[in-house]
Write a protein that holds these residues in place. Structure first.
Motif, mmCIF file in Angstrom:
data_model
loop_
_atom_site.group_PDB
_atom_site.id
_atom_site.type_symbol
_atom_site.label_atom_id
_atom_site.label_comp_id
_atom_site.label_asym_id
_atom_site.label_seq_id
_atom_site.Cartn_x
_atom_site.Cartn_y
_atom_site.Cartn_z
ATOM 1 N N THR A 10 0.833 -1.202 0.000
ATOM 2 C CA THR A 10 0.000 0.000 0.000
ATOM 3 C C THR A 10 0.872 1.258 0.000
ATOM 4 O O THR A 10 0.590 2.212 -0.728
ATOM 5 N N ALA A 11 1.934 1.253 0.795
ATOM 6 C CA ALA A 11 2.838 2.409 0.837
ATOM 7 C C ALA A 11 3.505 2.629 -0.517
ATOM 8 O O ALA A 11 3.651 3.769 -0.971
ATOM 9 N N ARG A 12 3.919 1.544 -1.182
ATOM 10 C CA ARG A 12 4.527 1.666 -2.517
ATOM 11 C C ARG A 12 3.520 2.220 -3.520
ATOM 12 O O ARG A 12 3.862 3.063 -4.349
ATOM 13 N N HIS A 13 2.297 1.753 -3.428
ATOM 14 C CA HIS A 13 1.237 2.222 -4.330
ATOM 15 C C HIS A 13 0.969 3.706 -4.103
ATOM 16 O O HIS A 13 0.867 4.485 -5.061
ATOM 17 N N ASP A 14 0.864 4.104 -2.847
ATOM 18 C CA ASP A 14 0.621 5.513 -2.523
ATOM 19 C C ASP A 14 1.773 6.404 -2.990
ATOM 20 O O ASP A 14 1.554 7.508 -3.501
ATOM 21 N N ALA A 15 3.013 5.922 -2.819
ATOM 22 C CA ALA A 15 4.173 6.692 -3.261
ATOM 23 C C ALA A 15 4.186 6.850 -4.786
ATOM 24 O O ALA A 15 4.524 7.917 -5.305
ATOM 25 N N GLN A 26 -1.305 12.166 -8.634
ATOM 26 C CA GLN A 26 -2.732 11.832 -8.575
ATOM 27 C C GLN A 26 -3.260 11.986 -7.187
ATOM 28 O O GLN A 26 -2.811 11.627 -6.221
ATOM 29 N N LYS A 37 1.530 6.839 -6.732
ATOM 30 C CA LYS A 37 0.461 7.780 -7.084
ATOM 31 C C LYS A 37 0.905 9.216 -6.818
ATOM 32 O O LYS A 37 0.624 10.113 -7.606
ATOM 33 N N ALA A 38 1.597 9.436 -5.707
ATOM 34 C CA ALA A 38 2.051 10.787 -5.371
ATOM 35 C C ALA A 38 3.090 11.268 -6.375
ATOM 36 O O ALA A 38 3.132 12.455 -6.715
#
Length: 69
Positions: free
Chosen positions: A57-62, A69, A64-65
């Motif tokens: 989840t942290a990798r996905h959020d990073a 997005q 996206k940032a």
């Protein structure tokens, strides 16, 4: 077993992340933020499911940032 105590095998983690075992070993030894392995026996390790999911989840959020997005 709840996600806090579910232990995933190396193969399950590799399948979930769609990576090879060699890549998993590189992630684990790189000293980054990859979850700590749990020694289950002399020749077997695992990873907590909750830790792997949080890392993913942290990798996905990073990602996206970084795209904005």
């Amino acid at each position: 077993m709840s996600d806090n105590t579910t232990i995933l095998s190396v193969q399950t983690v590799c399948d979930r992340l769609t990576i090879s075992e060699a890549t998993l070993r590189r992630y684990a030894t790189a000293g980054g933020d990859f979850p700590r392995k749990i020694k289950l026996g002399p020749r077997r390790i695992g990873y907590l499911k909750s830790d792997v999911e949080a890392w993913l989840t942290a990798r996905h959020d990073a990602a996206k940032a970084a795209v904005g997005q």
